[in-house]
Design an enzyme around this catalytic site. Structure first.
Site, PDB file in Angstrom:
ATOM      1  N   LYS A  22       0.832  -1.208   0.000  1.00 53.71           N
ATOM      2  CA  LYS A  22       0.000   0.000   0.000  1.00 53.71           C
ATOM      3  C   LYS A  22       0.868   1.261   0.000  1.00 53.71           C
ATOM      4  CE  LYS A  22      -2.195   2.632   3.487  1.00 53.71           C
ATOM      5  NZ  LYS A  22      -2.630   3.265   4.509  1.00 53.71           N
ATOM      6  N   ARG A  91      -4.952  10.785   3.797  1.00 55.68           N
ATOM      7  CA  ARG A  91      -3.920  11.824   3.784  1.00 55.68           C
ATOM      8  C   ARG A  91      -2.946  11.668   2.617  1.00 55.68           C
ATOM      9  NH1 ARG A  91      -2.140  13.185   8.276  1.00 55.68           N
ATOM     10  NH2 ARG A  91      -3.761  12.297   9.532  1.00 55.68           N
ATOM     11  N   CYS A 115      -5.597   8.157   9.222  1.00 54.63           N
ATOM     12  CA  CYS A 115      -5.490   7.673  10.618  1.00 54.63           C
ATOM     13  C   CYS A 115      -5.182   8.844  11.551  1.00 54.63           C
ATOM     14  CB  CYS A 115      -4.341   6.677  10.804  1.00 54.63           C
ATOM     15  SG  CYS A 115      -4.469   5.102   9.988  1.00 54.63           S
ATOM     16  N   ASP A 123       3.652  20.358   6.671  1.00 57.42           N
ATOM     17  CA  ASP A 123       4.661  21.427   6.571  1.00 57.42           C
ATOM     18  C   ASP A 123       5.866  21.044   5.729  1.00 57.42           C
ATOM     19  OD1 ASP A 123       2.936  22.046   8.495  1.00 57.42           O
ATOM     20  OD2 ASP A 123       4.391  22.427  10.085  1.00 57.42           O
ATOM     21  N   LEU A 124       6.373  19.825   5.928  1.00 55.12           N
ATOM     22  CA  LEU A 124       7.612  19.437   5.241  1.00 55.12           C
ATOM     23  C   LEU A 124       7.400  19.342   3.733  1.00 55.12           C
ATOM     24  CD1 LEU A 124       8.680  16.746   7.850  1.00 55.12           C
ATOM     25  CD2 LEU A 124       9.908  18.874   7.413  1.00 55.12           C
ATOM     26  N   LYS A 160      13.407  16.842   9.399  1.00 60.20           N
ATOM     27  CA  LYS A 160      13.358  15.513   9.996  1.00 60.20           C
ATOM     28  C   LYS A 160      13.008  14.507   8.922  1.00 60.20           C
ATOM     29  CE  LYS A 160       8.827  14.930  12.109  1.00 60.20           C
ATOM     30  NZ  LYS A 160       7.724  15.831  12.018  1.00 60.20           N
ATOM     31  N   VAL A 163       8.870  10.204   5.209  1.00 62.57           N
ATOM     32  CA  VAL A 163       8.611   9.438   3.991  1.00 62.57           C
ATOM     33  C   VAL A 163       7.747  10.265   3.046  1.00 62.57           C
ATOM     34  CG1 VAL A 163       7.462   7.400   3.050  1.00 62.57           C
ATOM     35  CG2 VAL A 163       8.840   7.201   5.112  1.00 62.57           C
ATOM     36  N   ASP A 305       5.205   0.668  11.973  1.00 60.64           N
ATOM     37  CA  ASP A 305       3.998  -0.033  11.530  1.00 60.64           C
ATOM     38  C   ASP A 305       3.953  -1.495  11.977  1.00 60.64           C
ATOM     39  OD1 ASP A 305       2.814   2.155  10.420  1.00 60.64           O
ATOM     40  OD2 ASP A 305       3.241   1.638   8.342  1.00 60.64           O
ATOM     41  N   VAL A 327       8.668   7.142  16.681  1.00 62.21           N
ATOM     42  CA  VAL A 327       8.290   7.755  15.403  1.00 62.21           C
ATOM     43  C   VAL A 327       7.016   8.588  15.522  1.00 62.21           C
ATOM     44  CG1 VAL A 327       7.746   7.324  12.977  1.00 62.21           C
ATOM     45  CG2 VAL A 327       9.456   5.907  14.143  1.00 62.21           C
TER      46      VAL A 327
END
Length: 419
Positions: A22, A91, A115, A123-124, A160, A163, A305, A327
């Site tokens: 996924k 998201r 979630c 922001d990133l 930071k 992904v 995860d 995380v």
């Protein structure tokens, strides 16, 4: 809302075929917006988030078909806005922004849903696109990006490891003028897979899988055929299912080299593990697992995860194990639910201390997020009596037909249709 009814205890054994990842399929589907010719994406899992992504691409004007593979033709994209009604459930929609602004000079995406685990701001993504020369405005709940002409390559140092933002910057940079370097880039296998997909289309990317990715911009991307890598989290989830039930399992269509940290911890827990090129087998030889200490961190460390699944493993293991989550904040929502089933655990800031018990007992529990809910279903498989897991729409977002796959391993599980 649908529920799962699970009767236990059962020992899970047999074979399972792993679906496509996924977390690679979603960025790859959105990256297809960069292509001026048709693409075919194979091994895409059948999941709610994938359906939502395909619907979103269609709304933007892409031709999207699914017959085994997913076929996307983005040559006629003529809408540059991802609306709230689709974005609110997922998201990953933010990944439409980079490709839209890179190829068409404009894009807007409603602020995302998904979630509810702690702070996952966009922001990133935004600062990354700004560094590539995009102008960003936040208006009426939308992130609006625009650029005159092409984006410009830049040397970007990520505050930071993210992904999501690594994907956004990498995708946008493929069509930028000049060279982009991403420092402190995420190293996840799904990032590598997305980069390899872009390379198939004609992008020039090097360093994927390290913390420094270099992208040399090209004028256009063409089409191609690409196969999504296997889902390492689904693989890990089924390996844990066999381990906690003292069973044995063979995972086919797996990719062992994406699971080093998880396999190491399963071996520590006493599992006998063998791997081939595209398979992993685990055998507990009827033994109860031993408790292990786990600390989550970005890849190649132990994946967040898999944290909920290993929390469960420790709660039925011999001894006491510590699980530290670095995380995401607020990611122990499964612990009180497992306590209702007789688990013994204390949470101290970002660590859960697990005291293994011999057996759990069935109870009515509630899924709170994707991976937590998978651990509740697995708990139901090994608990004495009946477990009802409520709100399983979370599971459907990330696992393809989990009940069918568990049933094939001997679980007694059924989906109860909700009102």
């Amino acid at each position: 809302m649908d529920k799962f009814r699970v009767q236990g205890p059962t020992t899970l054994q047999g074979e399972v075929t792993i679906s496509g990842a996924k977390n690679a399929a979603l960025p790859i589907l959105f990256a297809a917006l960069l292509a001026e010719e048709p693409v075919e994406i194979q091994n895409v899992p059948k999941l709610k988030d994938v359906d939502t992504s395909m619907k979103l691409l269609s709304q933007l004007g892409a031709k999207v078909e699914r017959n085994g593979s997913v076929h996307i033709d983005a040559s006629q994209v003529n809408v540059f806005c991802a609306p709230y009604d689709l974005v609110k459930t997922m998201r990953a929609s933010i990944w439409a922004l980079g490709p839209l602004v890179a190829r068409f000079g404009q894009g807007q995406v409603s602020l995302p849903g998904g979630c509810t685990i702690g702070a996952r701001p966009v922001d990133l993504h935004i600062t990354g696109l700004e560094q590539l020369g995009a102008t960003i405005k936040l208006e009426e709940g939308y992130v609006k990006a625009s650029v005159e002409g092409r984006l410009k390559g830049a040397h970007i140092v990520m505050d930071k490891v993210s992904v999501g933002a690594t994907v956004t910057i990498m995708c946008a940079a493929t069509l930028a003028e000049g060279t982009t370097i991403i420092e402190n880039a995420a190293r996840e296998p799904e990032i590598v897979d997305t980069a390899n997909f872009l390379v198939t289309l004609g992008a020039k990317i090097a360093g994927q899988g390290t913390d420094r990715i270099t992208i040399e911009g090209v004028e256009r991307l063409g089409g191609g055929v690409y196969r999504v890598l296997p889902d390492r989290i689904e693989t890990g989830t089924f390996l844990v299912a066999a381990a906690i039930s003292r069973g044995k399992i063979l995972c086919r269509n797996a990719q062992p080299d994406t699971l080093d940290a998880v396999l190491a911890k399963l071996r520590d827990a006493g599992a006998d593990i063998e791997v081939g090129e595209d398979w992993i087998s685990l055998d507990m030889h009827g033994k109860r697992p031993k408790a292990v200490n786990v600390r989550t961190a970005p890849h190649p460390a132990f994946p967040t995860d898999m944290q909920a699944q290993f929390t469960l493993l420790n709660l039925v293991a011999q001894g006491t194990g510590f699980i530290t989550e670095t995380v995401f904040e607020n990611r122990f929502m499964h612990v009180p639910e497992l306590s209702r089933m007789g688990a013994r655990a204390e949470i101290e800031s970002n660590t859960v201390i697990c005291h293994g018990v011999e057996t759990l007992s069935g109870a009515q529990v509630m899924a709170t997020d994707l991976r937590a809910s998978a651990s509740l279903v697995l708990a139901g498989c090994i608990a004495e009596g009946t477990t009802i897991v409520d709100r399983i729409y979370h599971i459907d977002r990330g696992y393809e037909r989990i009940e069918d796959k568990l049933r094939a391993l001997g679980a007694n599980i059924e989906r109860v249709k909700g009102e």
